[in-house]
Design an enzyme around this catalytic site. Sequence first.
Site, mmCIF file in Angstrom:
data_model
loop_
_atom_site.group_PDB
_atom_site.id
_atom_site.type_symbol
_atom_site.label_atom_id
_atom_site.label_comp_id
_atom_site.label_asym_id
_atom_site.label_seq_id
_atom_site.Cartn_x
_atom_site.Cartn_y
_atom_site.Cartn_z
ATOM 1 C CG ASP A 186 -1.939 -1.127 1.179
ATOM 2 O OD1 ASP A 186 -2.126 -1.707 0.092
ATOM 3 O OD2 ASP A 186 -2.527 -1.435 2.235
ATOM 4 N N GLY A 187 2.048 1.185 0.557
ATOM 5 C CA GLY A 187 2.923 2.355 0.611
ATOM 6 C C GLY A 187 3.324 2.863 -0.762
ATOM 7 C CG ASN A 285 -4.004 6.044 3.847
ATOM 8 O OD1 ASN A 285 -4.982 5.720 3.186
ATOM 9 N ND2 ASN A 285 -3.102 5.174 4.233
ATOM 10 C CG ASP A 315 -1.816 9.659 23.267
ATOM 11 O OD1 ASP A 315 -1.526 10.396 24.232
ATOM 12 O OD2 ASP A 315 -1.689 8.424 23.293
#
Length: 444
Positions: A186-187, A285, A315
């Site tokens: 996917d990268g 994304n 966070d």
Amino acid sequence: MESSKAAARPRRQQELLDSAYSCCVACDGEDLRGRGNPMRGRTKSRSLSASPALGNSEDFRRTRSLHGPSPVTKFGPKACMLQNPKAIMHIQDPASQQLTWNKPPKSVLVIKKIRDASLLQPFKELCIFLTESKNMIVYVERKVLEDPEISNDESFGAVIKKFCTFREDYDNISDRVDFIICLGGDGTLLYASSLFQESVPPVMAFHLGSLGFLTPFSFDTYQSQVTQVIEGSAAIILRSRLKVKVLKEPREKTSVQERGKEKGLIIKNGESEISRRTVQYQVLNEVVVDRGPSSYLSNVDLFLDGHLITTVQGDGVIVSTPTGSTAYAVAAGASMIHPNVPAILITPICPHSLSFRPIVVPAGVELKIMLCPDARNTAWVSFDGRKRQEICHGDSITITTSCYPVPSICFRDPVNDWFESLAECLHWNVRKKQNPFIVEEEEY
């Protein structure tokens, strides 16, 4: 009274006409329906229900959109989406999204995952097939050819001489590439998206990585599959992207020059740059804002269409596309959204509130993220896991849906491909089946 009402009607009709010709926020005022629009230059209308205070009207000039921004359906120099003449609404049936070519494609960009020896042989086979069998012009990134396994291969040397090379952030290949082939996980698809800041050519992704949620094609039958795409027989799914603007406020030099370099400041003669710096990204994304190395909670304000809707204490926060909903967002407790749904997903990361749940907002809205004025520490932001940088007081991150989606070529169709990825990659709803009741025959 009747004459005043009659005079008001043309004015109202003109206002509605002006509103109809106004484009969405993601276009930055650029009318995609034609340069010769007579309505250009008029004041854009906006909804009263979402209007800010009257005193801030000059700082908040943008047009609302009921359906979100209309994506550009021209992908690269030759590809576009086949229009469905039976479509009545703006939202097209996913099964009818078909790729077509205005002219036969002649050039292809091959993206290979770097430092992966298992991809060398598929890469060579694909390039030989494209150059010799299909007579295609192949574009390859220069750092891919620097691999000794490729540059030292004498049998592959004749093919390398036919390649066109480029360098990331230096060469613009937007109008040179007809479609893209990704080899990896996917990268590689995320990286291909980052190379094109406007119109993206169609992307064909082969599953040669670890997960492969966004890569539906198997390399075993690549010749027939690539031939089908070149002939224009393929379905596509439009993966919307986020247009992100990061505005950095100028700051005085408070320490040594190295500290200024770490913060990304441009220092001249010992002083900081006077003008503000704006950087723009196209994100497939998600945009992730987190607390970075600090041990304190992140404390950022989230604005929607100019209004403060909440302060994120935890966070961090994830702003993702429907494509990104199955990445970091789902791990943080968000729902999974089909890529054809026009939406933006906002997901808190470990919020310090039990009632802070992920929300989905329309694709036409504009989000802004800033540090809370009384925040104890700075924040950090990354875009699809890249370009990580620090966000200080006064800086802002503006996010909305981009007009330039990524046209991802489907193996079957947008619906079946997505559900197969959920089942195979994420094992969605996989469990042992419940045993049925055993019906015993009645004894007489």
